[in-house]
Design an enzyme around this catalytic site. Sequence first.
Site: not given
Length: 685
Positions: A442, A509
């Site tokens: 990430d 997301d």
Amino acid sequence: MTWTLPTRTGQYVVAEAPRGAGLVAVGWGPAAAEAVPPVAATSSFEADLDLLPLEATALGTRNVHGAELVVRRADGVRGARLALTGEVVLTQDDDGGTHLACPLADEALGLAVTLHLRTHPVHDVVEKWAELRNHAGQPIELLRGWGGAFTVPTSGGADVALLGGAWSRELTPFAASLGAGTLSIGSRQGITSHTYAPVVTVVPAGADGVRYGVALAWSGSWRMALDAVPFAGHVRVSAGPDDESGILTLAPGDALTTPVLAGVRVEGDADDLAQAWHAYQATLARTRGPEHRPVVYNSWFATTFDVRVEHQLRLAEAAAEVGAEVFVVDDGWFRGRTSDRAALGDWEADTDRIPGGLGPLADGVTRLGMRFGLWVEPEAVSPDSDLYRAHPDWAHHVAGRPLETLRHQYVLNLGLPEVEEWVLGTLRRLLTSTDITYLKWDMNRSIADGGRTSPAGDDWSWRHTHAYHRILDALRAEFPRVTVEACAGGGGRIDHAVLARTDVVWPSDETGPRDRLAIQHGFLGVLPAWTMSSWVTDLPDLLDPDRESAPASLEFRFVVAMAGVLGIGADLLAWDDATRGRAASFVGLYREIRPVVHTGLTRRHGAPADAACAVQYAGEDAVVVLAWRRAGDAPLTVHLGDLDPDARYRVRGTDEIRTGKELATDGLVVPWTWRDCDVVVLDRL
């Protein structure tokens, strides 16, 4: 003299430019009649080299219109007049591709440029890049260092399709009309960013069904320019590292290679162009099989930062029950990480919450028949961390300015060799000490504090991005069993360079099902299903207007996630037995159709804002149609494409048999097995 590079359905043809000024594009398509016509200067205010469709230009070779290469020698000499310095070499690669290398130079300046073009018979994409070398006795600054351009013939401007957005709204289609002027998109964030995807589609005015796509393979700050010069008869598309995010400097004897710029031409609609991109992207992937595209269970939404071994193992038991193939522990597993305000950089298991470290947890997961995976954010560091206290100089910063946090964190400067070595060493330690075969990488903020990373130049984004690529290359070489998922707060870092080094990417997301369906619609228009990680969660839509009046069903959520690489991120322990049983049946169905979803030709029918829409995947032996609708009883007839018109297809679970021609002309009526979605499979007989 001309040179021809064959593609799957056509060819790309170049010739020597006037006065040996490099190469000029003369044809792109299935026939020589598709040639880009040469343009002669009509006044003393433009030279012919400013108007010709040169393959690569420099300020100094052309001076009126934009150029891909802008250089300045340390003594102040600016610009480069490029000319052929040797033989243009056309060769066959070992894999069957065709490769052209064109040597250019400005000998007075001391700069050599080798322009490269490459095609392959399995796809229609043309790749371009350049190698630059400094033969001067002093440094040469690259004020702009781009490797090539594509010239799209037009007859009065063009329509441009691009993908833009923001966090949770990635890959939204936008359109612009470009009659004259320059359209510029890009990123100054050190990553490709959520704002724009580094790919555009150009549809020339008056072109009957012809589309051109151009994409940049670069994972740092970038810029793409589409230049429509009045009355020139073409739009020029060029791209490369963002020239506002730092200056590259070549020391005497140094060389560098620009990122690859890829272009594709198709005759057809937007999905024909998408399929052309997907065929190329298949050559970037090491595999499209399930070994690196497993059904994922990720524990983030069930635990957030409260990671405790007992809870994780109970979640793992539930994940195994529903059919997950890998269990991924997300943020919160490492020492001191109880919120997003601390501990990034201290990549050791928190033994207070995970006694014995990651090994026993991984063993517990693998005993359940699943692989074990881990979330990491290797480029990040918290101000409140042992790593930052020991090495504050490792964070990106501009000398004399206070650092600013975003998401309560800084970014490590991978451009420093010691930082690159530490990050790779940390990942090696994790992967060798524990049976980890899935890594979610990430990156949760932009690089706003980029500063000088070398005495030779202000090149922080360039160096950071290359280090990121080198680390990914090393992981793949040393740990081939490890699946790598790329994420940057959602879709903040997706490009061809990432696709070539990772297995799946996280598009957003936002997991609310209708919002996610819209994001996936944009994704599949330029990127393939086998890279699109998609989860079933319990989260509501953030934006969809029907989120409260008509919430999506569990079935809808699963069918959305089955359009790519299926994952589950819900709190399975909060689901009752019936819901988990339902989930297991969908996971089983997904495993049956996964080969078709990941290798079939993708075609979108309608859009997520419509009353009903669908996505079709056409494989050799079967066709899969995933369909969704909003509240009500909206019908949907899908006219299937990409089928053999003479072949016969049976709708699975019924006695209905149709020919490919009938399915294309009359269409398939979606039966709506569930209230708001359906999965229809047709087997070729």
